[in-house]
Enzyme design. Structure first.
Site, PDB file in Angstrom:
ATOM      1  N   LYS A 107     -28.417   9.985  -3.246  1.00 27.30           N
ATOM      2  CA  LYS A 107     -28.260   8.824  -2.358  1.00 27.30           C
ATOM      3  C   LYS A 107     -28.304   9.212  -0.887  1.00 27.30           C
ATOM      4  O   LYS A 107     -28.832   8.472  -0.060  1.00 27.30           O
ATOM      5  CB  LYS A 107     -26.955   8.101  -2.652  1.00 27.30           C
ATOM      6  CG  LYS A 107     -25.746   9.001  -2.692  1.00 27.30           C
ATOM      7  CD  LYS A 107     -24.643   8.390  -3.539  1.00 27.30           C
ATOM      8  CE  LYS A 107     -23.605   9.429  -3.947  1.00 27.30           C
ATOM      9  NZ  LYS A 107     -24.063  10.300  -5.045  1.00 27.30           N
ATOM     10  N   VAL A 136     -27.291   5.089  -7.197  1.00 27.05           N
ATOM     11  CA  VAL A 136     -26.367   3.997  -6.846  1.00 27.05           C
ATOM     12  C   VAL A 136     -25.602   3.542  -8.082  1.00 27.05           C
ATOM     13  O   VAL A 136     -26.201   3.125  -9.076  1.00 27.05           O
ATOM     14  CB  VAL A 136     -27.133   2.792  -6.255  1.00 27.05           C
ATOM     15  CG1 VAL A 136     -26.140   1.736  -5.776  1.00 27.05           C
ATOM     16  CG2 VAL A 136     -28.046   3.212  -5.126  1.00 27.05           C
ATOM     17  N   ASP A 205     -19.840   7.865   1.313  1.00 24.47           N
ATOM     18  CA  ASP A 205     -20.572   7.776   0.051  1.00 24.47           C
ATOM     19  C   ASP A 205     -20.932   6.321  -0.250  1.00 24.47           C
ATOM     20  O   ASP A 205     -22.074   6.001  -0.606  1.00 24.47           O
ATOM     21  CB  ASP A 205     -19.700   8.367  -1.071  1.00 24.47           C
ATOM     22  CG  ASP A 205     -20.326   8.189  -2.439  1.00 24.47           C
ATOM     23  OD1 ASP A 205     -21.305   8.885  -2.735  1.00 24.47           O
ATOM     24  OD2 ASP A 205     -19.836   7.332  -3.205  1.00 24.47           O
ATOM     25  N   LYS A 209     -24.848   4.422  -0.506  1.00 26.02           N
ATOM     26  CA  LYS A 209     -25.284   3.553  -1.602  1.00 26.02           C
ATOM     27  C   LYS A 209     -25.590   2.149  -1.089  1.00 26.02           C
ATOM     28  O   LYS A 209     -26.582   1.528  -1.483  1.00 26.02           O
ATOM     29  CB  LYS A 209     -24.208   3.512  -2.687  1.00 26.02           C
ATOM     30  CG  LYS A 209     -24.000   4.876  -3.370  1.00 26.02           C
ATOM     31  CD  LYS A 209     -22.711   4.892  -4.161  1.00 26.02           C
ATOM     32  CE  LYS A 209     -22.495   6.227  -4.858  1.00 26.02           C
ATOM     33  NZ  LYS A 209     -21.101   6.362  -5.376  1.00 26.02           N
ATOM     34  N   GLY A 306     -20.080  10.412 -13.277  1.00 21.66           N
ATOM     35  CA  GLY A 306     -19.980  11.154 -14.529  1.00 21.66           C
ATOM     36  C   GLY A 306     -21.351  11.641 -14.926  1.00 21.66           C
ATOM     37  O   GLY A 306     -22.365  10.981 -14.687  1.00 21.66           O
TER      38      GLY A 306
END
Lengths: 443, 443
Positions: A107, A136, A205, A209, A306
């Protein structure tokens, strides 16, 4: 004999390994779907000797991802290294320069260089794609949804919980009445936050996105520098308790919306009504909502991070390449993207939560109220919980203690609120500048 | 000069008119996205004279959709007529036979004939697609999500609220304590239910949509006949109140899940924990959840019906055609679809809610408990609210009134519950057969 799709995989961290595992586990179904095998034929990573629990004996190894990008045997370049510049950028640029489709989870790279990369990809005669579903909201298919599912809609707003670390911290603060530092430490202990958590907790962060969602939703060039960013480190248990009492929860939202003169992009702690879908997203989950004319609102909820969730999105993009489905990076040819025009945040209209400490003496509240009125701000509610005078001073005159007071405004402008805050902070009855949290109007 | 995509639009009802309006309203952006205009060049509908508020003067008119399907000037056939057989089927078959891509909102048609239509579409050298995003959950992009976003996942369950009429009725029953008939009448008055509501309230509409989701999620041939179907007309305010007390809400769900020996497909009123995402979907909204190995659960929420929401999905499918993105109908070549193998519903494992009326005399509850134990069923809770003896009989002996009792079982099998219900219904202490509602285990 059908030719396999040969994948060059740059990066063998959590996501890279998960990509290898899912490709193996889902091999038969993937081949049935696209009519040919998908094989990782070459990889790059820094440390060759490390045991990663996967068999790489048939795979060509490169230390430098840019060398991998020049491997003539690969059909698609997958970048799961990360970082807005450095090796990831050089490698992606090299892959695009020679006409390879790219799939990336990066991203930061796209938020900074996405416009140039999209143009470079489309400069090829055949037009190549840059798939970034994984960049995203992890496993949530919001990139495809904005890119392909909603062309019949004029989108007015896209917003969401895009950072699981922040949402985990806020959820624990709310549920257990703990302070920010304690919950951050817990998140670090559990592996939900990095050793240096700044990038997550200060909203960067989320901003990366959001910049990509804005480009997809509004067809405007990506501009991560135009985002108002506030993180969650200043949120206190008192804010969360006050929000709760008033019918709200506090979430770190990324919000992009069409305003009169352009597009507003904001990342900040936000009060959302408890009854809203977004208020109920707890823990490390992510959620993205899209408001548009034809649909009203749709909401997508799922795991935002994850290894396997992110790898799931990488594989969806690989299937697009394997089946020859070409989609422009941001859903429109790069040449058709409009310049980004920022709405003036000063004109942002909404409700505001203000929390301040005032001296508990006659006239203090009147002073506050006067400044709000002077700036044309109407108040929806005022909550003042008097702290009891200290027990060791029975019969004393009412002591001059500092009392917290919470104000909720009706819709007003950011400009007016900031001016009122400035005026109030200068008053002697007030201890310190007021805390301000924006309220998002949600169905 | 770029050639436009010429659309033949069969059906000028609410959805057809909304397609025309959205294509007009979004014309510039659609053209920018796909590089060519999308124009409706021919239409079919029954009544030519009717004023529909749109300009059709430049459009070729057909009375019969099959004639429209044979119009040599169109590039894609859009069917928004409805009905599993009759004109819609004939026209879609004709369009596919001559190699035209098809976009349809017709769930009944695909639930019955989707396998054959998909095979026919793919028999063409070029392979043509059948887009049906609009056929399931209106504006929610669940077809694309299952078809394209999740190939890296082994899906274990897909479930959802797929019928807004039923959800509206259940929501009002719950909020206002009203009975089913009253809420149905309200839904009819507001246009949320048809004059003949059977198709919606008895679960057939949900079943058609579920059959398509099953095919997409599991790669098995569509089999709408293999679905266990129960509607909501037998749900009473007492059931809803008892569910509420026990921490559940009642929703009409369509559920398809992988069981040991095949795929289970069920449509029935379902008790869902209040804390679950699906429990919070109110009114005419739809929601679909997908459980899989890599992602855990993702949930999509949005408008499941309405002209513009459905038209939004039609336009997304038209864009696939306009940009030459070919995707097999169910995400895999028709030849790669597996035969559908039904899991035996008798083996369905879950918790159950049972509500029965028993005579209020010694031993009645013991009788019920014995039958449950005899069938190996353990009880999680028993709720018995004694009705007060009638006020006009003071001092009378405890009267022999009928009392409602609610049982919640731990996980057991459908077979065991049905056998226990049969045994209990035969007892003289019980007034009528027990009411049974399945409980869905949700995160």
């Amino acid at each position: 004999m059908v030719e396999p799709l040969r994948v060059g995989l740059a990066g063998l961290g959590t996501v890279g390994i998960a990509v290898l595992r899912l490709l193996e586990r889902r091999r038969a179904d993937l081949e049935a779907r696209c009519g040919r095998p998908i094989v990782v034929s070459a990889v790059s990573a820094r440390s060759r000797g490390k045991d990663r629990g996967v068999d790489l004996s048939d795979v060509t190894w490169y230390d430098d991802p840019a060398d991998l990008a020049h491997d003539n045997s690969i059909d698609v370049f997958v970048e799961v290294i990360g970082g807005e510049d450095g090796p990831a950028r050089r490698a992606v640029e090299a892959a695009i320069a020679r006409g390879l489709p790219v799939v990336t989870a990066n991203k930061a790279l796209l938020a900074r260089h996405g416009n140039a990369l999209a143009r470079a990809a489309e400069a090829h005669d055949t037009g190549i794609g840059i798939g970034f579903e994984a960049a995203v909201a992890g496993g949530i298919p919001i990139v495809r949804t904005l890119r392909e599912a909603l062309p019949g809609n004029a989108i007015s707003r896209v917003y969401g919980i895009l950072n699981g670390t922040c949402n985990y911290i806020l959820t624990r603060m709310e549920r257990e009445g703990l302070d920010f530092a304690t919950c951050l430490a817990e998140a670090q202990r559990l592996g939900y936050a990095e050793a240096d958590p700044t990038f997550d907790i200060e909203g960067y962060d989320t901003a990366h996105k959001l910049a990509l969602l804005t480009g997809l939703a509004f067809g405007t060039e990506v501009d991560a520098d135009a985002i108002l960013i506030e993180g969650i480190s200043a949120i206190t248990p008192e804010d969360i308790a006050a929000a709760d009492e008033l019918g709200y929860r506090i979430k770190l939202l990324g919000v992009a919306s069409r305003a009169g003169d352009g597009i507003e992009q904001r990342v900040h702690p936000t009060m959302v009504p408890k009854s809203s879908a977004i208020a109920r997203i707890d823990g490390v989950l992510n959620a993205v909502a899209v408001d548009s004319d034809a649909l009203g609102e749709i909401v997508l909820v799922g795991p935002g991070a994850g290894g396997e969730a992110t790898a799931s999105s990488v594989i969806a993009d690989l299937m697009d390449v394997a089946t020859g489905r070409h989609i422009p990076t941001f859903g429109r040819p790069a040449s058709a993207m409009q310049p980004y025009s920022a709405a003036r945040i000063a004109r942002h209209a909404g409700g505001y939560y203000l929390r301040l400490l005032i001296e508990d003496r006659p006239g203090a509240l009147a002073t506050i109220a006067r400044h709000m009125a002077d700036h044309g701000i109407s108040l929806e509610s005022i909550v003042q919980r008097r702290r009891a005078p200290r027990a060791d001073a029975p019969g004393a005159a009412v002591p001059s203690v500092v009392q917290p007071i919470v104000l909720i405004t009706y819709e007003t402008t950011e400009e007016a609120v900031r001016a009122a805050i400035g005026a109030i902070a200068a008053e002697s009855v007030v201890a310190g500048p007021p805390k301000m949290i924006r309220i998002e109007k949600l169905a």
